[in-house]
Design a protein around this motif. Structure first.
Motif, short mmCIF file in Angstrom:
data_model
loop_
_atom_site.label_atom_id
_atom_site.label_comp_id
_atom_site.label_asym_id
_atom_site.label_seq_id
_atom_site.Cartn_x
_atom_site.Cartn_y
_atom_site.Cartn_z
N TYR A 155 2.87 -9.32 5.73
CA TYR A 155 1.76 -9.38 4.78
C TYR A 155 2.25 -9.76 3.39
O TYR A 155 2.45 -10.91 3.11
N ALA A 156 2.49 -8.78 2.53
CA ALA A 156 2.93 -9.08 1.16
C ALA A 156 3.76 -7.91 0.64
O ALA A 156 3.53 -6.77 1.02
N PRO A 157 4.73 -8.20 -0.23
CA PRO A 157 5.54 -7.11 -0.79
C PRO A 157 4.76 -6.36 -1.86
O PRO A 157 3.73 -6.82 -2.36
N SER A 158 5.26 -5.19 -2.22
CA SER A 158 4.73 -4.48 -3.37
C SER A 158 5.40 -5.05 -4.62
O SER A 158 6.32 -5.87 -4.52
N GLU A 159 4.99 -4.59 -5.78
CA GLU A 159 5.60 -5.06 -7.01
C GLU A 159 7.04 -4.55 -7.15
O GLU A 159 7.80 -5.04 -7.97
N ARG A 160 7.44 -3.61 -6.32
CA ARG A 160 8.80 -3.05 -6.42
C ARG A 160 9.65 -3.35 -5.18
O ARG A 160 10.80 -2.92 -5.10
N THR A 161 9.13 -4.08 -4.19
CA THR A 161 9.88 -4.31 -2.95
C THR A 161 11.25 -4.93 -3.22
O THR A 161 12.26 -4.47 -2.68
N ARG A 162 11.31 -5.98 -4.01
CA ARG A 162 12.59 -6.65 -4.27
C ARG A 162 13.60 -5.66 -4.86
O ARG A 162 14.76 -5.64 -4.46
N GLU A 163 13.18 -4.85 -5.79
CA GLU A 163 14.09 -3.87 -6.40
C GLU A 163 14.58 -2.87 -5.34
O GLU A 163 15.77 -2.52 -5.31
N LYS B 116 0.82 -1.22 0.00
CA LYS B 116 0.00 0.00 0.00
C LYS B 116 0.85 1.27 0.00
O LYS B 116 0.32 2.37 -0.08
N LEU B 117 2.17 1.13 0.09
CA LEU B 117 3.05 2.29 0.18
C LEU B 117 3.43 2.83 -1.19
O LEU B 117 3.59 2.07 -2.14
N ASP B 118 3.63 4.14 -1.25
CA ASP B 118 4.18 4.73 -2.48
C ASP B 118 5.68 4.42 -2.50
O ASP B 118 6.27 4.08 -1.47
N PRO B 119 6.33 4.52 -3.66
CA PRO B 119 7.74 4.13 -3.77
C PRO B 119 8.68 4.85 -2.79
O PRO B 119 9.58 4.24 -2.22
N GLU B 120 8.48 6.14 -2.60
CA GLU B 120 9.37 6.91 -1.72
C GLU B 120 9.22 6.45 -0.27
O GLU B 120 10.22 6.27 0.45
N THR B 121 8.00 6.24 0.18
CA THR B 121 7.77 5.80 1.56
C THR B 121 8.30 4.39 1.76
O THR B 121 8.93 4.10 2.78
N GLU B 122 8.08 3.52 0.78
CA GLU B 122 8.59 2.15 0.92
C GLU B 122 10.12 2.14 0.98
O GLU B 122 10.70 1.43 1.81
N THR B 123 10.75 2.91 0.14
CA THR B 123 12.22 3.02 0.17
C THR B 123 12.68 3.49 1.55
O THR B 123 13.62 2.94 2.13
#
Length: 194
Positions: A56-64, A24-31
């Protein structure tokens, strides 16, 4: 708890900075959260986490984002295999250490098992099947443990029974995920396109 971890050889895996859904996080917040999780564990224990595994589950960009952080040896945001494997992330080698909920003490909370005997029998049966298969192919058995779950006397008895089952075997390596990751890197190095 942090002092006990600092004084131990325990495996430390970052599970997130806060108890939230990364998808549910935007890329900047997840980073930012991936970096804060790493920094917080390092500051609290004096040891950097070697692995990453989302709640829970990763985002589509978590691994990157985890690979791009540079402080993690591997991620475990995968349920798709029984052994570690390499992948390319942003053109670089990245190790994935698959996770499983099968051999996890969360079964006590889910109601899948109630007694420690049920859990130890389940672990022992799973181990014996994997040990028999290991004559032909490599095998790895991950057991997910949480201090708040397995840490009760009636539950930890399952882990004691399981370890007692293994103690006299010379064909078992009981180790941390970090040890498996480093072994895999040494024995199965990344090969582009493989």
């Amino acid at each position: 708890m942090a002092q006990a971890i600092a004084e131990s050889e325990w495996d430390i895996c970052a599970h997130g900075w806060r108890w939230i859904e990364h998808y549910k996080l935007d890329p900047e917040t997840e980073t930012d959260h991936i970096a804060k999780a790493h920094a917080s564990i390092l500051a609290s224990t004096g040891k950097a986490p070697q692995g990453w595994y989302c709640r829970y589950a990763p985002s589509e960009r978590t691994r990157e984002l985890v690979a791009g952080h540079g402080g993690y040896l591997y991620d475990s945001d995968a349920y798709n295999d029984d052994l570690p494997y390499w992948t390319e992330v942003a053109g670089k080698a990245h190790l994935v250490m698959p996770y499983t909920m099968v051999n996890n003490d969360a079964k006590f909370l889910a109601g899948d098992v109630f007694s420690s005997k049920d859990f130890s029998d389940f672990l022992i049966d799973g181990f014996e099947v994997l040990a028999a298969e290991a004559d032909r192919v490599p095998r790895m058995m991950s057991i997910g443990l949480h201090s708040r779950i397995i840490g009760h006397p009636g539950r930890v008895a399952a882990l004691v029974r399981f370890l007692d089952h293994l103690k006299d075997r010379d064909d078992v390596w009981i180790c941390r995920r970090e040890d498996i990751a480093r072994h895999w890197m040494a024995e199965q190095p990344f090969r582009a396109g493989a």
